[in-house]
Design a protein around this motif. Sequence first.
Motif, PDB file in Angstrom:
ATOM      1  N   ALA A 298       0.832  -1.212   0.000  1.00 37.54           N
ATOM      2  CA  ALA A 298       0.000   0.000   0.000  1.00 37.54           C
ATOM      3  C   ALA A 298       0.864   1.259   0.000  1.00 37.54           C
ATOM      4  N   LEU A 301       2.369   1.720  -3.469  1.00 39.77           N
ATOM      5  CA  LEU A 301       1.346   2.193  -4.407  1.00 39.77           C
ATOM      6  C   LEU A 301       1.052   3.671  -4.200  1.00 39.77           C
ATOM      7  N   ASN A 305       1.682   6.565  -6.893  1.00 36.42           N
ATOM      8  CA  ASN A 305       0.582   7.418  -7.370  1.00 36.42           C
ATOM      9  C   ASN A 305       0.913   8.896  -7.179  1.00 36.42           C
ATOM     10  N   THR A 549      -6.284  -5.946  -4.182  1.00 36.70           N
ATOM     11  CA  THR A 549      -7.116  -5.072  -5.010  1.00 36.70           C
ATOM     12  C   THR A 549      -7.733  -3.970  -4.172  1.00 36.70           C
ATOM     13  N   TRP A 552      -5.086  -1.452  -3.304  1.00 39.97           N
ATOM     14  CA  TRP A 552      -4.771  -0.627  -4.476  1.00 39.97           C
ATOM     15  C   TRP A 552      -5.814   0.477  -4.642  1.00 39.97           C
ATOM     16  N   TYR A 563      -4.543   4.178 -12.179  1.00 40.15           N
ATOM     17  CA  TYR A 563      -3.761   3.651 -13.285  1.00 40.15           C
ATOM     18  C   TYR A 563      -4.609   3.550 -14.547  1.00 40.15           C
TER      19      TYR A 563
END
Length: 620
Positions: A298, A301, A305, A549, A552, A563
């Motif tokens: 996490a 990610l 981002n 998932t 994300w 994304y």
Amino acid sequence: MGLGAVGLLMTINQTFALKLLGFYPIGNAFIYYLIGLFLSAALLIFPARKADTERLPWYDWVLAGAALGGAIYLGLNGLRMTQQGWEYFAPLEATLVATMMLLLVLEGVRRCGGWAIFAVALLFGLYPLYAGHMPGFLWSNGFGWGETIRAHVMGAESIVGVPMQVVANLIIGFVVFGIALTITGGGEFFMNFATALMGRSRGGPAKVAVVSSAFMGSLSGSAVSNILTTGTITIPAMKRSGYSREYAAAVEACASTGGTLMPPVMGAVAFIMASFLGVSYGEVMLAALLPAVLFYLALLLQVDNYAARKGLMGMPAKDIPRVRDTLLSGWPYLLSLGVLIYMLLVMRLESQAPYYATLILLAIALVRRQQRLRISQLLDFFYQLAHGVGSLVAVLAGIGLVVGGLSYTGVAGAFSRELLLYAGDSIPLMLAAGAITSFILGMGMTVSACYIFLSILLAPALVGAGLNPLASHLFILYWGMLSYITPPVALAAITAAGVAGANSTRTSLHAVRLGAVLFVLPFLFVLNPSLILQGPLLSVMASAFTAMTAIWLVAAAMEGYLYRIGSVGVRMRCALLVPAALMIYPEWISDLLGFLALAVCYLMAMLHTTKRADITKCST
């Protein structure tokens, strides 16, 4: 240093049953000797007041000598104490020595743990004295002063109870291994390895911070010490690449906080957890693996981002070492870690494994010039050992008073029964109460102290409600450590802000956003034990995929970047939380609805992007 060296030698003698010079004390005597050595070290290393930081006053020597002398007296009489039941009736001189040791333990916990833990230890340690005056389920038969003192110092449930037994039998070895890795250059290797893996990608410095802190935190188990080592390198690198001071500090604070959760060498609390549950440390380590990986995923990610949304690049090629060269220079560290994991999981030699791994590391260091130890490093090794174990012994002996006070009066079991009765059949209410209690206590205590306290009071209630025992204990651990990054305490965030020269309040708020998954993960695995690798392989794989998932999506919502779409607005960020929430609930129907909702979100986002592109084209 001398106290640390003697303590290490005595621990090795006990662990391997060497019986050097015929010395091999029984269990409680060995623990008394360790308390004497390391509590004395703590009283010499940690000052009684700020004014004594730069000097060692005479009274610290007196207190240290008293702690060592009192512990030796108790150790020499360990067998007699057990056979004659000194916990109930003891000679006058033994009671006087016990009184002195009790006061010294309280002073040690004040110096090493702070006033909050001191107050908790004192309040619950003296509970047997006033338990007879408490109302309802808090009532118990009262104890006298002499009975209370003897029970705490010479009984089996308090100062020499489970926390100290874990220190003596397990934790010292892992502290030794962590220090050996550090002084032979392991920290530099793991930093270079993280840089080689992640440095080239967008937002590379932040990803290096996450991965290197995961490596180092898994060996030290301390968020603050991790920040003060890796953070001094990663935070300036993040600032140079375009991250704000507050964001850079928040990344390091969150990454270092996760070190307590990351195998193979988790914090001291993981060893205590294994003893409370009556399982091997290897089982706790395996259970904690997937949640820790999910947490660091996490973080990766979110920083990715953020970098994509801000257009941040990777590190310059000249600053990135080659993976092959890094591995060739650092293979001894990976070998020693591999030996440690093999001996923990396959051979089940938990108490001996860290010593063998350390021996391999030091043997290689004698041969390889770049890792060879100097005399100054060996002296530093023993000082760090005395400092680290001394602090642990002082705090955990004090927390032992809490365990003893609640155990001797029987209030711990009564509290759990009342909590179950109050919550009824509502698992969500039980978990919410547990989360809030753990979080509040975590503000004023170390993670170990908070966990020990709640493992006695709260964990039996969670297990009694039908939840998985290991998941319930991990749930308490996760919520207890959240105070490291959340206001008003936010110790990790404040420490990182100091390194970065950033505003501590804004750093804490950034850390809460970055660590948002920590608020979700405990509910994920306590409701779905597949995430702690309990259950069939297919169930574990399906749960892991769904959890990844969901994480994300939470990361995308927190940072406003999706994304294949790009930056998204507030509405889409809120919408992404809907499929994430559906996937958190452990039912296949909710998972299916979550994936359908995700497809709808993507469709809406693509339509919005196409419409915006058409408007831009027409206006052009």
